[in-house]
Design an enzyme around this catalytic site. Structure first.
Site, short mmCIF file in Angstrom:
data_model
loop_
_atom_site.label_atom_id
_atom_site.label_comp_id
_atom_site.label_asym_id
_atom_site.label_seq_id
_atom_site.Cartn_x
_atom_site.Cartn_y
_atom_site.Cartn_z
N MET A 98 0.85 -1.19 0.00
CA MET A 98 0.00 0.00 0.00
C MET A 98 0.88 1.23 0.00
O MET A 98 1.78 1.39 0.83
CB MET A 98 -0.92 0.01 1.23
CG MET A 98 -1.86 1.20 1.26
SD MET A 98 -2.94 1.27 -0.19
CE MET A 98 -3.06 3.03 -0.42
N HIS A 136 7.49 0.59 -8.18
CA HIS A 136 6.05 0.79 -8.40
C HIS A 136 5.46 1.65 -7.28
O HIS A 136 4.74 2.62 -7.54
CB HIS A 136 5.36 -0.58 -8.44
CG HIS A 136 3.87 -0.53 -8.52
ND1 HIS A 136 3.16 -0.82 -9.66
CD2 HIS A 136 2.92 -0.25 -7.58
CE1 HIS A 136 1.87 -0.71 -9.43
NE2 HIS A 136 1.70 -0.36 -8.16
N GLU A 137 5.79 1.32 -6.04
CA GLU A 137 5.25 2.09 -4.90
C GLU A 137 5.85 3.49 -4.85
O GLU A 137 5.18 4.44 -4.44
CB GLU A 137 5.51 1.34 -3.59
CG GLU A 137 4.89 -0.05 -3.51
CD GLU A 137 3.40 -0.06 -3.78
OE1 GLU A 137 2.71 0.91 -3.41
OE2 GLU A 137 2.92 -1.04 -4.38
#
Length: 946
Positions: A295, A330-331
């Site tokens: 997340m 990506h994060e």
């Protein structure tokens, strides 16, 4: 969302949250205490309040599993006592004021709320992590499980489990968090710790965090607990330095690779966007459990720890490193796209995730950590190709836009909203747009987006806002049209290429249509066939890219020069059908010169595999083109360059499909062998001694395919006897594992007596296979147990290729005796290739055909097996059900071409005995008939070429 949006319904929306949470993971009560001071402003989008001058008496906030104890509001010195009611079904707290509330431009409405919420106890990976959750774990020093980690997960609608809010992505606010907790715990949130204040109890303290930038509730987060950490400082643009930390409950030394990756790529992303990293620090918190795996909370990324706590020995594996880097970067991308720029609806989740993956892979490839990613097997063959196949299989397939229109509500989880198909198509669209626009042009367009903070940071936006802006910046309407086309048009196109000589000049014609597999005439008439914006990626005969015609926007396009291939390197989401002799002649010339890209050749074969056997699309040029290329490669004058072994194996897969379809015709079989298989067999340099351990694995696959296709040849049998002897007797590492199955098939096909057959049959026993694993060259490092299993399965599959009548009976008896054992039905595999051949005895032909013997055996055993197979809930019954379906499928295939009535009569009789659907024989038969239609289509055009 299916629920009414508070961001539209409410008269006010939050602009700032000041939160105080009291959290004690040690207490037995699973609750926390919370207080919130929420600044509310006039909602210009409100459907209930026309203007700021109007008054109101009610407003609502989302709250899930929160008990609101008290609330009041103030505007300046005016206080409003509020009554609170709960709509538990819609997860709303409703605040009512007895006196009308009149907003002011100068003073916000400040809501003060006291409440209690739940902390979820997470003990396994099956427990859902949302809101605030905790996990206890073992203290490795004391050996007791009294250490704790508490964390949050707010995406998509779980911030309202932590504090009353408008839990919708269209609303951006600032946040200031205060946590009262045990002084022993580390505390991390979106922003740096501003102050730590001791409380009355010496064991407790209050941690105050700095105010956040504007952000949505979904990327709010914090974590507290017994955490270890690694820390460094990263230099960014303009001599700015920020701290970066990685937190984990244990084994923090194994997070060093994560820290190194962040240290390398955070500055690179800042440079790419030409936008400063938006926060004064960055933390990664690695958690024992996290339902969504990762997340991207703003400034505090949470990731399930087994993905990033990587021990040094695992880092030796390139795939492990690459997957970890893709996840980390990506994060990091999300800190800019998704957090700093956020989207106003969860319908845009596909774009948010696609963008982060696309840019992460691009940046990693550009900087040497993801070599040749966009032309790699993981991208082209594991993502693009399967997605195209699924898209082409569904006449009712939906566009990305249609997929995104999900009926989500406040109880939805990320898994309910995220669609892998839309996500993958989004990545492909972004990559092809990047190439069509030019990497530097698209980057500059994105830079301009991040420069416009008023439009793109101050509020949540739609993805199309970004593309409209970039289109205007680059002065190109094609940008918007391209994205609109690929997000709103379902399916994928096929582009037909026709080249012809006319009046001494070469003319190329391109025609596009939507591509659907096995489309009926009725479906074709009803199909919506809107032209796509197709990036051509054309290559000219001299090897240069075609810069004159780069985009196909209409149904057809003509130009007066030849084209070698389009969709170079398979970077576009479409099929290409080459429909002129000239196309294949040009391709063969470039194969000879070794200037045709191996990826382009593989793509030609992949696309042909989708056309051949498709009644609505195949025509003779597809078969002719395939044969022309394969025959050219097989010709003595053409050297097979090492780079072409991989695409050749794909071409031979298509040939195997054609070979299987032609089993009913000896004339067609003879044509294929004479034209391609035998020339290719003769061309390959077959070792008669040991194989070179460095042999290209793709070359070995081609060898295996050629042996199988040439299994009836005496010359092939002689060669395979040598290899079979090496397999059984050695020397060590003398036979490649890739060839074992085909060797066993050829040897079985030519078995003349029981003595020879027993050598193969002996390998059906795992113990016999274990004893010869050291004779096998194992390219992929399977352990000896896995190698033995593969040899055993190969032996079972080869049993049915023998045509000796006594051996056939022994094979069938073996299956009967072991029908309850896993995988025994594989022994029928070979019969399906020889079903029309006559059995022999002592090498003399008999009257009986293979399939007649198989049918007698099947009929003699079916009822007994079926009774056991229909006993649901027993292990034997479940296994037999599966095995009998597989056996029926194989046997039905033997009769579908010329004796379908035999199978239909049998099915009707068995349905009377067993009931309509116990074995679903109708479904099996329908599947076999559908496959036969494909084979008929192949035979139809193949016959015209013979």
């Amino acid at each position: 969302m299916s629920d009414n949006l508070l961001s539209l319904e409410n008269p006010v929306v939050p602009s700032h949250y000041e939160l105080r949470l009291e959290i004690d993971p040690k207490q037995s009560s699973p609750n926390f205490k919370g207080s919130a001071i929420i600044h509310l402003k006039f909602n210009p989008n409100s459907t209930t309040l026309a203007s700021i001058e109007d008054s109101f008496t009610q407003f609502k906030l989302h709250s899930k599993d929160l008990i609101v104890l008290s609330a009041h509001a103030t505007i300046g010195s005016t206080k409003f006592d509020l009554k609170i009611s709960q709509d538990t079904g819609k997860h709303l707290s409703i605040f009512n004021s007895e006196s009308p509330i009149q907003l002011s431009n100068d003073c916000p409405l400040i809501l003060s709320v006291q409440y209690v919420g739940k902390i979820r106890d997470i003990k396994t990976h099956h427990d859902k992590t949302f809101g605030i959750f905790k996990t206890n774990f073992m203290d490795r020093k004391t050996g007791t499980a009294n250490n704790h980690v508490v964390a949050t997960h707010c995406q998509p609608f779980s911030a309202s489990n932590i504090f009353p809010c408008i839990d919708e992505p269209s609303n951006k606010s600032t946040f200031q968090l205060n946590i009262a907790t045990d002084a022993q715990y580390k505390a991390v949130s979106n922003t740096p710790v501003e102050m730590v204040e001791a409380l009355d109890s010496s064991q407790k303290h209050l941690v105050k965090f700095a105010k956040t930038p504007l952000m949505t509730t979904s990327v709010f987060g914090f974590s507290i607990g017994d955490l270890e950490f690694l820390k460094t400082e990263i230099k960014l643009e303009g001599d700015r330095t920020i701290p970066v930390s990685i937190y984990a409950p244990w084994d923090i030394a194994n997070a060093a690779f994560t820290l190194d990756t962040v240290q390398k790529y955070l500055p690179l992303l800042e440079s790419y966007f030409k936008c400063p990293y938006p926060l004064p620090k960055l933390d990664f918190v690695l958690l024992p459990y996290l339902s969504d795996m990762a997340m991207e909370n703003f400034g505090m990324i949470t990731i399930q720890l087994n993905h990033l706590l990587i021990p040094p020995n695992a880092l030796a594996n390139e795939t492990v490193r690459e997957q970890a880097q893709q996840l980390i970067v990506h994060e990091l991308v999300h800190q800019w796209m998704g957090n700093y720029i956020s989207f106003d609806s969860w319908e845009s989740l596909w774009f948010n995730e696609s963008f982060a993956t696309w840019l992460a892979c691009h940046i990693l490839e550009q900087n040497g950590d993801l070599s040749h990613y966009w032309t790699s097997e993981p991208y082209l063959l594991q993502q693009v190709e399967p997605t195209m196949c699924r898209d082409a299989a569904d006449v009712n397939g939906r566009s990305i836009f249609q997929i995104a229109q999900r009926n989500t509500g406040i109880d939805s989880q990320t898994s309910d909203i995220f669609d892998p198909e839309a996500y993958t198509k989004g990545i492909i669209m972004l990559r092809s747009l990047q190439l069509a626009t030019g990497e530097s042009h698209l980057q500059k367009g994105l830079e301009s987006v991040f420069e416009d903070t008023k439009t793109f940071h101050a509020r949540s936006v739609k993805p199309m806002d970004i593309w409209n802006h970039i289109g205007k910046f680059l002065k190109s309407q094609n940008i918007t049209n391209f994205v609109s086309s690929w997000t709103r048009t379902p399916g994928l196109p096929v582009v037909k290429v026709e080249v012809e000589e006319k009046d001494g000049k070469t003319q190329t014609k391109l025609t596009q249509h939507r591509f659907i597999n096995q489309l009926s005439t009725e479906e074709k008439d009803q199909l919506e066939d809107v032209p796509y914006q197709v990036p051509l990626f054309g290559v000219l005969p001299d090897g240069k890219m075609d810069t004159k015609n780069v985009l196909l926007t209409d149904r057809t396009l003509k130009f007066d020069y030849p084209i070698l291939v389009i969709n170079h390197l398979a970077q576009g989401y479409y099929r290409v059908s080459y429909e002129s002799e000239e196309c294949y002649a040009l391709i063969n010339d470039k194969i000879t010169e070794e200037t045709l890209s191996e990826i382009d050749l593989r793509k030609i074969f992949l696309d042909l595999s989708q056309f051949i056997g498709d009644e609505g699309f195949q025509n003779s040029i597809h078969l002719h083109g395939l044969f022309k290329i394969l025959n050219h490669i097989a010709s003595p004058s053409t050297k097979i360059a090492s780079k072409y072994w991989d695409p050749l194996s794909k071409g031979l897969e298509v040939l195997q499909t054609i070979d299987r379809a032609s089993l009913t015709s000896s004339k067609l079989q003879s044509f294929l062998k004479k034209k391609i298989v035998i020339p290719l067999f003769n061309k390959i340099d077959w070792p008669h001694g040991e194989f070179d351990k460095s042999t290209n694995p793709h070359e070995l696959k081609v060898m295996s395919q050629v042996l199988f296709l040439n299994k009836n040849s005496a010359k092939c049998a002689e060669l395979c006897q040598i290899y079979f002897k090496h397999l059984l007797q050695g020397p060590r590492s003398s036979v490649p594992l890739e060839l074992v199955n085909s060797i066993l098939v050829v040897v079985s096909q030519h078995c003349a007596n029981i003595k020879q057959w027993k050598k193969i049959f002996d390998l059906v026993k795992r113990s016999s296979c274990t004893g010869i694993t050291n004779h096998v060259i194992n390219m992929y490092d399977q352990n000896s147990s896995e190698t033995a299993m593969l040899i055993q399965n190969g032996a079972i599959e080869s049993l049915g290729f023998c045509l000796d009548s006594d051996i056939v009976k022994k094979t069938l008896n073996f299956i009967t005796s072991n029908i309850e054992s896993e995988g025994m039905e594989l022994a029928l595999f070979g019969f399906n290739y020889n079903f029309k051949k006559r059995l022999n005895k002592n090498e003399k032909p008999q009257d009986q055909v293979v399939r007649e013997t198989i049918w007698e055996w099947y009929m003699g055993n079916f009822d007994q097996w079926a009774r056991k197979a229909t006993r649901k809930g027993t292990t034997t019954g479940d296994h037999l059900h599966k095995a009998l379906r597989s056996i029926s499928l194989i046997i039905f295939q033997m009769f579908v071409a010329d004796e379908p009535q035999k199978i239909e009569k049998f099915i009707n009789l068995e349905k009377e005995k067993l009931g309509q659907s116990l074995l679903s024989l109708d479904d099996i038969w329908a599947s076999v008939q559908q496959d036969e239609e494909s084979r008929k289509t192949i035979r139809r055009d193949l016959a015209s070429l013979v």
